[in-house]
Design a protein around this motif. Structure first.
Motif, mmCIF file in Angstrom:
data_model
loop_
_atom_site.group_PDB
_atom_site.id
_atom_site.type_symbol
_atom_site.label_atom_id
_atom_site.label_comp_id
_atom_site.label_asym_id
_atom_site.label_seq_id
_atom_site.Cartn_x
_atom_site.Cartn_y
_atom_site.Cartn_z
ATOM 1 N N VAL A 21 39.159 35.521 43.534
ATOM 2 C CA VAL A 21 40.358 35.034 44.222
ATOM 3 C C VAL A 21 41.097 36.172 44.911
ATOM 4 O O VAL A 21 41.412 36.103 46.105
ATOM 5 C CB VAL A 21 41.298 34.313 43.227
ATOM 6 C CG1 VAL A 21 42.625 33.980 43.896
ATOM 7 C CG2 VAL A 21 40.647 33.034 42.728
ATOM 8 N N SER A 22 41.369 37.245 44.195
ATOM 9 C CA SER A 22 42.112 38.357 44.769
ATOM 10 C C SER A 22 41.279 39.130 45.782
ATOM 11 O O SER A 22 41.763 39.488 46.858
ATOM 12 C CB SER A 22 42.595 39.297 43.666
ATOM 13 O OG SER A 22 43.302 40.392 44.214
ATOM 14 N N MET A 23 40.002 39.371 45.449
ATOM 15 C CA MET A 23 39.145 40.146 46.344
ATOM 16 C C MET A 23 38.935 39.438 47.680
ATOM 17 O O MET A 23 38.975 40.067 48.747
ATOM 18 C CB MET A 23 37.806 40.417 45.672
ATOM 19 C CG MET A 23 37.861 41.453 44.577
ATOM 20 S SD MET A 23 37.944 43.158 45.180
ATOM 21 C CE MET A 23 36.200 43.513 45.355
ATOM 22 N N SER A 24 38.703 38.142 47.641
ATOM 23 C CA SER A 24 38.487 37.403 48.890
ATOM 24 C C SER A 24 39.745 37.411 49.742
ATOM 25 O O SER A 24 39.676 37.511 50.977
ATOM 26 C CB SER A 24 38.045 35.967 48.596
ATOM 27 O OG SER A 24 39.027 35.269 47.854
ATOM 28 N N ILE A 73 34.252 52.010 48.677
ATOM 29 C CA ILE A 73 33.712 50.872 47.922
ATOM 30 C C ILE A 73 34.802 50.392 46.975
ATOM 31 O O ILE A 73 35.321 51.168 46.160
ATOM 32 C CB ILE A 73 32.440 51.269 47.126
ATOM 33 C CG1 ILE A 73 31.258 51.485 48.081
ATOM 34 C CG2 ILE A 73 32.081 50.174 46.131
ATOM 35 C CD1 ILE A 73 31.230 52.806 48.774
ATOM 36 N N VAL A 74 35.160 49.133 47.099
ATOM 37 C CA VAL A 74 36.161 48.511 46.225
ATOM 38 C C VAL A 74 35.424 47.554 45.289
ATOM 39 O O VAL A 74 34.582 46.774 45.738
ATOM 40 C CB VAL A 74 37.230 47.752 47.043
ATOM 41 C CG1 VAL A 74 38.243 47.093 46.110
ATOM 42 C CG2 VAL A 74 37.934 48.703 48.007
ATOM 43 N N TYR A 75 35.735 47.608 44.002
ATOM 44 C CA TYR A 75 35.037 46.762 43.033
ATOM 45 C C TYR A 75 36.034 46.140 42.062
ATOM 46 O O TYR A 75 37.133 46.667 41.850
ATOM 47 C CB TYR A 75 33.988 47.580 42.257
ATOM 48 C CG TYR A 75 34.559 48.761 41.505
ATOM 49 C CD1 TYR A 75 34.971 48.647 40.179
ATOM 50 C CD2 TYR A 75 34.716 50.002 42.130
ATOM 51 C CE1 TYR A 75 35.507 49.720 39.496
ATOM 52 C CE2 TYR A 75 35.251 51.084 41.449
ATOM 53 C CZ TYR A 75 35.637 50.941 40.134
ATOM 54 O OH TYR A 75 36.185 51.997 39.454
ATOM 55 N N MET A 97 36.888 52.671 44.347
ATOM 56 C CA MET A 97 38.227 52.361 43.875
ATOM 57 C C MET A 97 38.244 50.954 43.268
ATOM 58 O O MET A 97 37.714 50.001 43.856
ATOM 59 C CB MET A 97 39.214 52.427 45.055
ATOM 60 C CG MET A 97 40.666 52.570 44.651
ATOM 61 S SD MET A 97 41.735 52.774 46.116
ATOM 62 C CE MET A 97 41.199 54.366 46.742
ATOM 63 N N GLU A 98 38.838 50.834 42.083
ATOM 64 C CA GLU A 98 38.977 49.513 41.459
ATOM 65 C C GLU A 98 39.982 48.670 42.247
ATOM 66 O O GLU A 98 40.910 49.202 42.852
ATOM 67 C CB GLU A 98 39.426 49.683 40.001
ATOM 68 C CG GLU A 98 39.233 48.453 39.134
ATOM 69 C CD GLU A 98 40.417 47.512 39.182
ATOM 70 O OE1 GLU A 98 40.213 46.285 39.095
ATOM 71 O OE2 GLU A 98 41.544 48.015 39.312
ATOM 72 N N ARG A 99 39.780 47.375 42.233
ATOM 73 C CA ARG A 99 40.554 46.438 43.063
ATOM 74 C C ARG A 99 42.057 46.644 42.962
ATOM 75 O O ARG A 99 42.759 46.713 43.977
ATOM 76 C CB ARG A 99 40.212 44.991 42.668
ATOM 77 C CG ARG A 99 41.019 43.934 43.420
ATOM 78 C CD ARG A 99 41.099 42.651 42.618
ATOM 79 N NE ARG A 99 41.824 42.836 41.370
ATOM 80 C CZ ARG A 99 43.127 42.738 41.229
ATOM 81 N NH1 ARG A 99 43.901 42.450 42.276
ATOM 82 N NH2 ARG A 99 43.713 42.920 40.057
ATOM 83 N N SER A 100 42.603 46.726 41.744
ATOM 84 C CA SER A 100 44.057 46.805 41.593
ATOM 85 C C SER A 100 44.609 48.106 42.166
ATOM 86 O O SER A 100 45.716 48.127 42.722
ATOM 87 C CB SER A 100 44.462 46.660 40.125
ATOM 88 O OG SER A 100 43.890 47.675 39.335
ATOM 89 N N GLU A 101 43.852 49.183 42.046
ATOM 90 C CA GLU A 101 44.297 50.453 42.619
ATOM 91 C C GLU A 101 44.355 50.370 44.144
ATOM 92 O O GLU A 101 45.296 50.845 44.783
ATOM 93 C CB GLU A 101 43.362 51.580 42.197
ATOM 94 C CG GLU A 101 43.807 52.957 42.662
ATOM 95 C CD GLU A 101 42.869 54.069 42.223
ATOM 96 O OE1 GLU A 101 43.073 55.217 42.656
ATOM 97 O OE2 GLU A 101 41.924 53.776 41.456
ATOM 98 N N PHE A 102 43.340 49.718 44.728
ATOM 99 C CA PHE A 102 43.324 49.573 46.180
ATOM 100 C C PHE A 102 44.431 48.632 46.648
ATOM 101 O O PHE A 102 45.114 48.897 47.645
ATOM 102 C CB PHE A 102 41.961 49.055 46.641
ATOM 103 C CG PHE A 102 41.838 48.938 48.133
ATOM 104 C CD1 PHE A 102 41.910 50.066 48.939
ATOM 105 C CD2 PHE A 102 41.664 47.704 48.732
ATOM 106 C CE1 PHE A 102 41.808 49.964 50.322
ATOM 107 C CE2 PHE A 102 41.556 47.594 50.105
ATOM 108 C CZ PHE A 102 41.623 48.726 50.907
ATOM 109 N N LEU A 103 44.637 47.550 45.892
ATOM 110 C CA LEU A 103 45.732 46.640 46.227
ATOM 111 C C LEU A 103 47.064 47.373 46.150
ATOM 112 O O LEU A 103 47.973 47.128 46.953
ATOM 113 C CB LEU A 103 45.727 45.437 45.282
ATOM 114 C CG LEU A 103 46.799 44.362 45.493
ATOM 115 C CD1 LEU A 103 46.782 43.834 46.921
ATOM 116 C CD2 LEU A 103 46.614 43.219 44.495
#
Length: 465
Positions: A21-24, A73-75, A97-103
């Motif tokens: 949900v968040s990644m998309s 690369i975001v995961y 970078m992990e998703r929350s860090e990138f967000l």
């Protein structure tokens, strides 16, 4: 306007687990701003299909060759270092970078990042605030944890300083964000597989509050005992709300429409502000609405826009959502997966005229089931009829010696109208022969239990065709 300086050096971004949900939602935002996005996921979904329709290169399965041209690369947190694409990224010395860090980097790009936090009610309150800001034509960027009808999805890219964001506490994700405004709805003992204790959860929220800048504001639920404790020694600007407390924003003269929806007068500093009516059930949603009103009032939205925004919100996807009927028997679906959330589901069901309630519960994760076994048994036993099915493992493996049958035994001691059925097909056939006119059906859980309701509806359609 949005300043993208914090992420401008990453023009080519590859996202592993892009169907989430968040990644998309992130992928869609970034594509809108001209970034070149590729992604992969282990399963195809509506989200991956939607991103493909937007022209993004999305692949199902592992595709290490997609790493070569990526700047970043975001995961997701579920993707470990042994993932073939991450291994290739490490080999090529690509930044990861992990998703929350990138967000979190993206939140830096907005002057007014509004983060909605709390153990329960985040999606609903984020959706309510989003509806009000849209009604006021403030063109916000929105990231919410469920499908929202008003934006035809779970995200919206605006062209204003406002970023309305659902901020989850799990694995301390929200500690990566840069909020200007924080809302704390409540603090409960969830995600104990990570936090271990309630005190650790409280400390995490204290750290979250400290991320506010000096000119930021905290909006907090004074009805919630744990929230009161956490904010007690904070020096931030705090706006409080509550139904049963001496808060700045309060709800009085609460009544209901014929359909059971709440109407209430909102008071600010003991002075009448306006009357608000909702299109969602339950006292908990009055509380969520108060958080919304406090936020929107702080941002100087017209009261009429707040009224209209709340009236246009008819519920987030999978939050006591009516998905259809089976031979005129209403079917509701609710994402509740913690005892406190199930209590609000039960209370909401009582607002709906009906004879008997048939609740179908799919426990979510072994750790949560084991940590809250007694609490689950106590609240689930209050439904008229209950069907239990297998635990939805999600990110976990079965190594805690816990099963749905353990929960069944405890519930059956309190309510004999409880059965355990292993498969969805068994549950569907059981419901077909046992539900009666004027009953209601509610599927409950954060997994795929809603398939039962949709398959029931489909079975009636197939009979007619």
């Amino acid at each position: 306007m949005t300043n993208l300086e914090a992420i401008s050096k990453y023009q080519n971004i590859h996202m592993i687990g892009i169907g989430g949900v968040s990644m998309s939602g992130l992928a869609e935002h970034l594509s809108h701003f001209g970034f070149h996005i590729t992604g992969s996921d282990k399963n195809e979904s509506q989200n991956t299909k939607h991103l493909k329709e937007l022209g993004l290169n999305i692949q199902i399965g592992h595709h290490p060759e997609m790493i070569f041209n990526a700047d970043l690369i975001v995961y997701t947190a579920a993707i470990d270092e042994l993932d073939p694409e991450r291994q290739k990224a490490t080999e090529l010395k690509k930044e990861q970078m992990e998703r929350s860090e990138f967000l979190g980097l993206i939140t830096k790009c907005y002057q007014e990042c509004i983060c909605i936090s709390g153990t329960h009610g985040k999606t609903t309150t984020t959706s309510m605030i989003a509806c009000c800001f849209l009604e006021a034509n403030l063109d916000p960027t929105i990231e919410v944890g469920a499908y929202l009808n008003k934006i035809n999805g779970n995200n919206r890219t605006g062209n204003s300083p406002y970023f309305i964001l659902e901020a989850c506490e799990y694995v301390d994700s929200f500690l990566k964000f840069y909020p200007k405004t924080e809302i704390i709805l409540n603090i409960d003992n969830d995600h104990l597989n990570y936090f271990k204790t309630l005190d650790n959860i409280k400390n995490s929220f204290r750290t979250f509050i400290k991320r506010l800048p000096k000119n930021g504001v905290l909006i907090a639920n004074l009805d919630d005992i744990n929230t009161r404790e956490v904010i007690s020694n904070m020096n931030n600007q705090i706006l409080t709300y509550g139904i049963h407390s001496n808060a700045l924003y309060t709800a009085k003269n609460i009544t209901k429409t014929q359909e059971g929806y709440p109407i209430f007068d909102c008071y600010y500093q003991d002075k009448y502000l306006e009357t608000f009516s909702l299109q969602v059930f339950g006292t908990h949603n009055i509380s969520n609405a108060l958080a919304t009103i406090a936020t929107c009032h702080y941002y100087h939205l017209n009261l009429s826009d707040i009224q209209k925004g709340l009236q246009t919100f008819t519920g987030a996807n999978r939050r006591m959502q009516k998905i259809g009927t089976y031979h005129q028997i209403p079917i509701y679906d609710d994402y509740a997966h913690h005892p406190t959330e199930i209590k609000t589901t039960l209370e909401s069901s009582k607002e709906i005229p009906h004879h008997k309630t048939w609740a179908i519960f799919e426990p979510h994760t072994f750790s949560r089931t084991k940590a809250h076994l007694e609490e689950f048994a106590n609240i689930l036993s209050e439904f008229d009829h209950l069907i239990l099915t297998e635990i939805y493992a999600a990110r976990e493996t079965d190594n805690l010696n816990i099963s749905s049958k353990d929960l069944f035994k405890k519930i059956h001691e309190k309510n004999s109208n409880c059965i355990y059925l292993k498969t969805y097909s068994e549950i569907i056939e059981y419901l077909k022969t046992h539900v009666e006119p004027q009953d209601i059906i509610i599927t409950i859980g954060a997994g795929t239990i809603n398939q039962i309701g949709y398959n029931l509806i489909k079975s009636e359609e197939n009979q007619k065709s």
